[in-house]
Design an enzyme around this catalytic site. Sequence first.
Site, PDB file in Angstrom:
ATOM      1  N   ASP A  79      -0.325  -3.868  -4.892  1.00 42.61           N
ATOM      2  CA  ASP A  79      -1.677  -3.559  -4.395  1.00 42.61           C
ATOM      3  C   ASP A  79      -1.791  -2.084  -4.021  1.00 42.61           C
ATOM      4  OD1 ASP A  79      -1.946  -6.257  -4.646  1.00 42.61           O
ATOM      5  OD2 ASP A  79      -2.823  -6.582  -2.671  1.00 42.61           O
ATOM      6  N   GLY A 120      -7.588 -11.700  -2.617  1.00 37.07           N
ATOM      7  CA  GLY A 120      -6.768 -11.214  -3.725  1.00 37.07           C
ATOM      8  C   GLY A 120      -7.384 -10.029  -4.446  1.00 37.07           C
ATOM      9  N   PRO A 128     -14.493  -8.523  -0.505  1.00 33.48           N
ATOM     10  CA  PRO A 128     -14.357  -9.682   0.373  1.00 33.48           C
ATOM     11  C   PRO A 128     -12.909  -9.775   0.870  1.00 33.48           C
ATOM     12  CG  PRO A 128     -14.676 -10.371  -1.911  1.00 33.48           C
ATOM     13  CD  PRO A 128     -14.847  -8.885  -1.882  1.00 33.48           C
ATOM     14  N   GLY A 142      -7.430  -6.937  -3.102  1.00 37.42           N
ATOM     15  CA  GLY A 142      -6.841  -5.702  -2.572  1.00 37.42           C
ATOM     16  C   GLY A 142      -7.483  -5.191  -1.307  1.00 37.42           C
ATOM     17  N   SER A 143      -8.183  -6.074  -0.591  1.00 36.34           N
ATOM     18  CA  SER A 143      -8.911  -5.632   0.594  1.00 36.34           C
ATOM     19  C   SER A 143      -8.009  -4.924   1.618  1.00 36.34           C
ATOM     20  CB  SER A 143      -9.601  -6.846   1.229  1.00 36.34           C
ATOM     21  OG  SER A 143     -10.019  -6.551   2.514  1.00 36.34           O
ATOM     22  N   SER A 144      -6.861  -5.506   1.941  1.00 35.60           N
ATOM     23  CA  SER A 144      -6.024  -4.898   2.995  1.00 35.60           C
ATOM     24  C   SER A 144      -5.496  -3.533   2.555  1.00 35.60           C
ATOM     25  CB  SER A 144      -4.867  -5.832   3.390  1.00 35.60           C
ATOM     26  OG  SER A 144      -4.027  -6.070   2.299  1.00 35.60           O
ATOM     27  N   ALA A 145      -5.066  -3.434   1.291  1.00 31.74           N
ATOM     28  CA  ALA A 145      -4.560  -2.138   0.809  1.00 31.74           C
ATOM     29  C   ALA A 145      -5.685  -1.103   0.768  1.00 31.74           C
ATOM     30  CB  ALA A 145      -3.930  -2.294  -0.582  1.00 31.74           C
TER      31      ALA A 145
END
Length: 316
Positions: free
Chosen positions: A148, A101, A97, A103-106
């Site tokens: 991350d 928090g 999701p 780690g989606s963007s990384a």
Amino acid sequence: MNNKTAVGNAIGKIILMGEHAVVYGKPAIAIPFPVTKVKTTIYRKRGPVLLDCFYYKGILSGAPEILLGLTQVIKDITKSFKEELEDFSINIESIIPPERGMGSSASIAIATIRALYDFFNRPLTYEELLRWANVSEKIVHGNPSGIDAAIVSGEKTLYYIKGKPFMPFEFKLNAYLVVGDTGKEGQTKAAVEGVRQLIEFNIEEGRAMIEELGILAMSAKNSITINNAEKLGQVMTKAHIILDRLGVSDDSLNLLVSAAMDNGALGAKLTGGGRGGCMIALASDREQADYISNKLLNSGAQNTWISSLGVDSIDK
Ligand code: PMV
């Protein structure tokens, strides 16, 4: 021109202890969380580069600002290969999701970096992967500690101190981790800025809280080393109280943390940037983890995940 279809994968992560304090050089502990993952597929398609992901579907150059970290890395990598930014399409499927928090963007950046290197038939070293991931994270988060990118790229539990060599360690605890999603997007960038301002305006109190979070992260590592789940739980709850005082929790997180504690969790806290996003609770066994998970869902959690910490497998 090749016609290959290239794929890159990446997993999510959970920060067990030390978020926010890690930005100020204090230790943090983060674990890979393979139950959540991202897959990027790149294939040949004539015309401008197309991007298809959760936030956007269209030509790369028209992608929204929220994807700037990703789009910048795609452009920079293509340029570094001296390849044209055209005639390929990028599809990103993620079950992490976004903005929670986890780690989606990384993970999205890392899966895409891997796919790009594969698509253009370039060997990718770990150092390059990490460097590109941090280029993206810097754009997304402003002043990231790098935790991350380190966890998602290395897929090992780390005792992480910014700027220091990575310190993997074995995480085998007789306990289960329950992750609860408030369903509300977290605000890492704003929360990091809020902490910075708090420290700037109230140096002594702000620094003392950061110091205390660092000590709790060390104590958590010690508890894991001696396989003391009760102690780890207590340390987690103490950290949550400080994070709340730092202004990075919110009602949605506090509600789920209380629900976990009222229903037998050994400890509970927010995870990641906060102000929405996810919380974690420690349970002594699978039965208790299921029970807490149900209580979290009854208390408004949008989703929950359970992970055994005693073995490498993820149970749900
Ligand atoms: O919200 P996340 O999962 O990206 O975690 C951010 C962790 C912080 O410590 C708050 C910021 C950082 O750069 O380490």
